[in-house]
Design a protein around this motif. Structure first.
Motif: not given
Lengths: 308, 314, 620
Positions: B66, C141, B162-166, C136
């Motif tokens: 990610s 999103y 994006f995508p996993f907010h990590l 998510l």
């Protein structure tokens, strides 16, 4: 391309240069504008030969010519004409105004009142005139060459953007080159030359040329380029966004230019050539700028936009 | 707390980093996940449980993956232009941002953080998604005018989670953007104005013909036309072309007490009148600080005048 | 249907509680369930906080009380279970849900600790992915923007490389913590037998061990006896294994007729099952002890999977009889001993061993025992012998041994398994808990320890059919709310096949992935690497692969590919750039061409050709 037409175009430029000294490019641009079916706005200081320029073109093209001097007190009726009651025939008779000519020189357009300006511009756009509820078609070809003074003075009326957009091109004639200027001030023979000029292009051949221009090929790649130009003009703050009409005019003019360059397809070079003239009066967000500044803006737009 | 650290980090790299570089740091969530990874690794090793280890490695690889994903959201992004729409105090406007990307996979859910502004309130968590199919994308970041003035915005931060907010991936763009906040529009009528004397009076027929309707005054009937066509027309007078008006700050009305507020009020009043004159198709000019701006009535002229008002300082 | 993420968390926690219920003490499971239910009822924030803290402290005390320490696996798992149920109290914001995700991940891992099977792993993994998907979603999103191509680029390499990392990650140990000597009992591997404690027989289909490489064509399946443990000592009316003083060296089996590999999957394991006969264990992943009674015991009880290879001679009968064994085999502390002996021998004296044995069999048969899964309860062995009617293998074996000892024959109870099921998908024999069995061995001086199965005397079908078929026949109905349904209705051959397939999948995953331990890794890696390489390097190497492969994939998939002609033109531009001529964005091809032509007159022809072909393709 018809060899005959080709020849007459060359003759046209050569003949015109007898009267207008050293202004080949300007002549070509003006001719291009005429062939593209647009109208031309010339912005220049008095005395550089705007009127001679217009008269030469009219003469060479075998078009009926009229000159309208715009002033504060010029009324739409002075321009379009009036209906007069004929007592002998007890009928109204149309006395056509100066607009009913093929080649119109609208001198000092910005000195006219907005009302009169609008009347002219409406006629330009619709190619017809409405007088007392009666619609009269204007002659064909119909070409307006308007001039205006660059310096805005109190008492002049700037054309709003929407009306400026109706001119296909805006250009300046500029002072002649040193060599030509000496020639010009030494002998006053260009008026004689003007009288001696004979028509080079007949209305039929003009029609034929227009048809040939229609068949010039515009590739998808080129259309994409033009779209990029429009898009960039809209994205940047320094420019006033170009309208789709501007885009259409660019393509039309580029086609004609490609024809004048004796090519059967349009290149980005053609677009870049005519672009400063086509968008000079549409690109600048500030009206107080000179035409040179406007054309610089147009060049900035060209430099900014990816060709391929 | 986290946003503060982030802000400080930005301030730091602003001085040392080159513009256009992409920075990527794990978010607090990302660090938590990393801690979980560590815990699971210890559990897996201590109890020699291969399922825990495998699960841990899958989580870890998705975490790293990610990172690339987030990074590629911003890769190849370009800011084509930044503009600002017309903005008055206590009114909303927007910063128009045009972006372009060279990456086919597109960029998703980018949020934009312009600098903090004294004059306008910006939505710092403004989010937008970019459609990969178009060449250039225009985004409007909402603004609220707070105070009259002009301010330069030097950098804009584009960031994406994006995508996993990590991971938080961001990049800085130097912009030539100026936030211009025009005065508030208030109908106070505090300023002074004077018309420009015209050189020649208007002449000619300033009327248009309308079909006669019952109730129209007889004085208005176009008798000549009636004789010509045997039809009734009435004249409808259009106002003669207005003489241009020049607006100016009235120094005499300003008292020493509470000077600043009075100037603001006058500017607001001028601002309001500019719009009124423009909508009435009357040419208008400005006289500010002894400088004259020649009258005109185009939109661009209006913008120019408003800009002058916004930048007025005494 | 709209799924609420809070309900999703709740259902996951509830599901996890259900899965763990078997492995975790009931008190903890009930406690966790209670906490979850309370979290649903109480909405007042003050009470929520108070109760949460109270429950946390209570939970800790409960764990301490049940396990005596916090350091065993079950205690840790219980703690995570209680924590996750407590987390359900506060699921409001986004970050709460992410924390819940982390705790749930931990909980799933804990399930792997107590129930390490592939299916559980798969289920847990899917659950976590599903939960993450919903996180998510609440982050607003637009998930439709997640292109399939990108996800493919992200997930497939991640999964592959996590496997690679898994294989290359250096294993330092077999586990630092031993699970200790816990006396968790199950039937086939019992270390004691108490007639009083024998209840209903549970027919659990739990797989105890799998046997590979068995040449099953030579053996009739139902007749396979898997021995594990020997019960010698009988005192306080309980049979116990007395192995400690029977320790000896592992024997060498001269001509084994069966070689096979066994994997014990049931935990905890203590004795290693082998085929009845004389066996030797060739290889094992854990240390074990051999006893002269022919049983193998792990040195420490473990929850790990046990793997070992065995060779057995099924015909060779163990003839070892040490004086200690004889003493143990005859020892019977019981007051009713003489009375029962008298009943068996019916006043015949001076009988030889064989005749004594015949008398025992005759007496056993005369009792007319009946096989039952739910026998009556008996006080002790004597009670069963004298008054018993119904019983199962344990009853029969215990009573038969008692009788043999009473008449002076050395006898012992053997516990183990009988039968099994062949999985055609991986040619293994699956032995389940329901196959658990007990029988008797009696020593004859000339023949050695002979296997006697008293259950076969009562119900020969139990041995002939195998356990599951026999029990189906015995009770062909499943009762549900007073209605009886025939079991045959619920049995589909395809379903059985699918079950077996899943089982083989599970076992192969277990052997390939789950049992990848230190030794295996060392073996695999040392065969791949040069001799003096440290084992940490492959891990570093695989991590580096991951770090470089993914960006490459992303770059590959993200670059916009233009048409062939355009690429040709771009190559030309690149070439010119190398020669120091860079094209400005606003420059047209013709302008650029003429500029290049002026700068490089010697290459003008090539340049013109390139420009011309470009114009011809795109503008003509």
């Amino acid at each position: 391309m018809d060899a005959n037409n080709n020849h007459s175009i060359t003759t046209f430029i050569n003949q015109a240069q007898k009267v207008i000294l050293g202004k080949e490019k300007e002549l070509k641009i003006a001719f291009c504008c005429f062939l593209s079916g647009g109208h031309l706005l010339i912005e220049d200081v008095p005395g550089v030969g705007k009127t001679t320029f217009a008269k030469t073109l009219a003469k060479l093209l075998d078009l009926s010519f009229s000159r309208i001097q715009f002033t504060n007190d010029l009324m739409p009726s002075d321009l379009l004409g009036v209906q007069i009651f004929n007592s002998t025939e007890s009928k109204f008779k149309l006395i056509p105004g100066p607009i009913f000519h093929q080649f119109i020189l609208a001198d000092e357009l910005n000195r006219g009142t907005p009302k009169t300006q609008s009347a002219l511009l409406e006629a330009m756009e619709e190619k017809q005139v409405t007088l007392d509820g009666q619609t009269i078609k204007l002659p064909f070809p119909f070409f307006v060459l308007a001039t205006q003074n660059p310096r805005s003075q109190i008492g002049t009326h700037h054309l709003p953007e929407s009306q400026l957009d109706r001119f296909m091109m805006k250009m300046k004639i500029g002072y002649p080159d040193a060599a030509f200027e000496i020639n010009l001030i030494a002998r006053d023979e260009h008026l004689e030359n003007l009288l001696q000029l004979t028509a080079v292009l007949s209305p039929e051949s003009i029609n034929q040329i227009k048809n040939e221009i229609e068949s010039i090929k515009v590739s998808d790649e080129l259309l994409k380029y033009v779209r990029r130009l429009l898009e960039n003009s809209r994205l940047h703050e320094n420019f006033l966004g170009l309208s789709p009409r501007a885009g259409r005019d660019i393509v039309k003019a580029a086609k004609t230019w490609a024809y004048l360059e004796k090519r059967t397809y349009v290149l980005p070079d053609d677009v870049q050539m005519i672009l400063p003239f086509v968008i000079a009066h549409r690109i600048s967000p500030f009206q107080s700028q000179t035409i040179e500044q406007d054309q610089d803006l147009a060049r900035a737009l060209v430099n900014l936009t990816h060709v391929d | 707390m986290w946003t503060n650290i982030f802000q400080r980090f930005i301030d730091r790299i602003l001085t040392i980093g080159k513009p256009g570089q992409i920075y990527i740091i794990p978010t607090f969530d990302g660090i938590k996940l990393l801690a979980l990874n560590g815990t699971l690794l210890v559990i897996g090793l201590v109890y020699a449980n291969n399922f825990v280890l495998l699960f841990n490695f899958i989580l870890f690889c998705l975490f790293l993956g990610s990172m690339y994903y987030t990074h590629f959201n911003l890769r190849g992004i370009e800011v084509i232009s930044v503009r600002q729409s017309q903005l008055h105090v206590n009114e909303t406007g927007s910063i128009k941002l045009a972006l372009k990307s060279s990456s086919e996979l597109g960029h998703f859910f980018v949020s934009c953080r312009p600098q903090k502004s004294l004059y306008a309130q910006l939505d710092h968590n403004f989010k937008f998604s970019i459609d990969k199919s178009t060449d250039a994308i225009e985004v409007d970041i909402p603004l609220l005018g707070i105070k009259r003035g002009i301010e330069k915005v030097e950098t804009i931060v584009l960031e994406t989670l994006f995508p996993f907010h990590l991971f938080r991936c961001f990049t800085l763009f130097k912009t030539p953007l100026q936030i211009v906040v025009y005065p508030e529009r208030k109908n106070l009528n505090m300023h002074s104005f004077f018309p420009v004397p015209e050189t020649s009076a208007n002449q000619g027929d300033d009327f248009v013909l309308k079909n006669y309707q019952t109730g129209d005054s007889l004085k208005r009937v176009h008798w000549k036309k009636l004789a010509q066509s045997n039809r009734w027309y009435s004249k409808s007078i259009i106002a003669p072309t207005h003489t241009p008006v020049i607006l100016s700050l009235d120094e005499t009305k300003i008292e020493l007490k509470d000077k600043g507020r009075q100037i603001e009020d006058q500017l607001s009043s001028i601002c309001h009148d500019l719009y009124r004159l423009q909508s009435q198709q009357i040419d208008f000019g400005l006289m500010i600080n002894g400088e004259l701006i020649t009258p005109a009535k185009t939109t661009n002229h209006l913008r120019f005048c408003l800009r002058v008002l916004a930048s007025y300082e005494n | 249907m709209k799924i609420n993420i809070k309900n999703l968390s709740l259902s996951f926690v509830a599901l996890d509680i259900l899965i763990m219920a078997r492995a975790i003490p009931n008190a903890i499971v009930i406690f966790a369930t209670l906490v979850t239910i309370f979290s649903l009822i109480i909405s007042n924030s003050f009470w929520r906080t108070t109760l949460k803290v109270t429950f946390l402290i209570l939970g800790l005390f409960l764990i301490r009380y049940i396990f005596k320490t916090f350091l065993v696996t079950e205690a840790g798992v219980s703690l995570v279970l209680i924590l996750s149920t407590l987390k359900v109290w506060e699921l409001d914001s986004e970050s709460d849900h992410f924390n819940m995700f982390l705790i749930l991940s931990l909980l799933e891992s804990c399930i792997f600790l107590v129930d390490p099977t592939f299916l559980i792993f798969l289920l847990g993994f899917i659950k976590i992915v599903f939960y993450f998907y919903f996180i998510l979603k609440i982050r607003n999103y637009d998930l439709s923007q997640l292109s399939f191509k990108r996800l493919f680029v992200l997930i497939i390499p991640s999964l592959l490389l996590s496997l690679l990392m898994f294989y290359t990650f250096p294993r330092f140990t077999q586990g630092f913590l031993s699970t200790g000597n816990q006396q968790l009992l199950f039937s086939g591997n019992d270390s004691q037998l108490n007639m009083k404690g024998l209840g209903n027989l549970k027919l659990s289909p739990q797989v105890v061990f799998r046997v590979y490489g068995l040449d099953h064509s030579q053996l009739t399946l139902p007749l396979l006896y898997w021995r594990t443990n020997i019960l010698w000592d009988y005192y306080d009316e309980i049979w116990r294994s007395g192995y400690i003083n029977l320790r000896s060296e592992a024997p060498l089996i001269s001509s084994p007729n069966a070689g096979y590999r066994i994997r014990l999957t049931q935990d905890p394991a203590e004795f290693l099952p082998t085929l009845d006969g004389s066996s030797t264990i060739l290889k094992s992943n854990l240390d074990f002890q051999f006893f002269s009674e022919n049983s193998f015991r792990l040195k420490s009880m473990t929850k790990l999977d046990v793997n070992y290879e065995t060779a057995t001679n099924t015909i060779l009968i163990n003839k070892t009889l040490t004086p200690l064994m004889q003493k143990k085999g005859l020892k019977l502390r019981s007051t009713a001993k003489d009375k029962i002996a008298k009943m068996i021998l019916s006043d015949k004296i001076n009988l030889n061993a064989e005749n004594k044995f015949k008398q025992v069999i005759a007496f056993f048969k005369s009792r007319h025992f009946e096989y039952s899964l739910s026998p009556a309860s008996y006080k002790n062995v004597e009670d069963f012998i004298l008054n018993g009617k119904t019983g199962y293998c344990s009853h029969f074996a215990a009573s038969f041994t008692y009788m043999a000892r009473a008449v002076g024959l050395p006898a012992r109870i053997v516990s183990g398994y009988q039968g099994g099921e062949i999985n055609p998908f991986d040619q293994s024999v699956i032995v389940r808990e329901l196959d658990a069995h007990a029988w008797v061995e009696i020593y004859f001086e000339d023949k050695g320890w002979l296997r006697i199965d008293p259950t076969a005397m009562v119900v020969p079908a139990r041995i002939a059919l195998g356990s599951s078929l026999f029990h189906d026949k015995l009770e062909p109905y499943i009762s549900l709310f007073y209605f009886n349904f025939p079991k045959s209705l619920l049995r589909f051959s395809s379903l059985d096949k699918f079950n077996l397939y899943l089982d083989s999948l599970n076992s192969s995953f277990n052997s390939e992935v789950f049992n990848f331990d230190k030794e295996k890794q060392q073996k695999v890696l040392s065969s791949l690497l040069p001799a003096n390489f440290s084992l940490g390097w492959p891990f570093v190497f695989s991590l580096l692969i991951f770090l470089s492969v993914l960006p490459f994939l992303f770059i590959y998939f993200s670059t916009k590919r233009s048409s062939l002609e355009k690429r040709k033109y771009q190559r030309f531009l690149k070439k010119m750039k190398r020669l120091g001529l860079e094209k400005h964005p606003g420059e047209t091809a013709l302008q650029f061409g003429s500029r290049c032509g002026r700068a490089l007159p010697q290459k003008a022809a090539m340049i013109n050709l390139e420009i011309k072909s470009y114009i011809d393709t795109f503008y003509l």
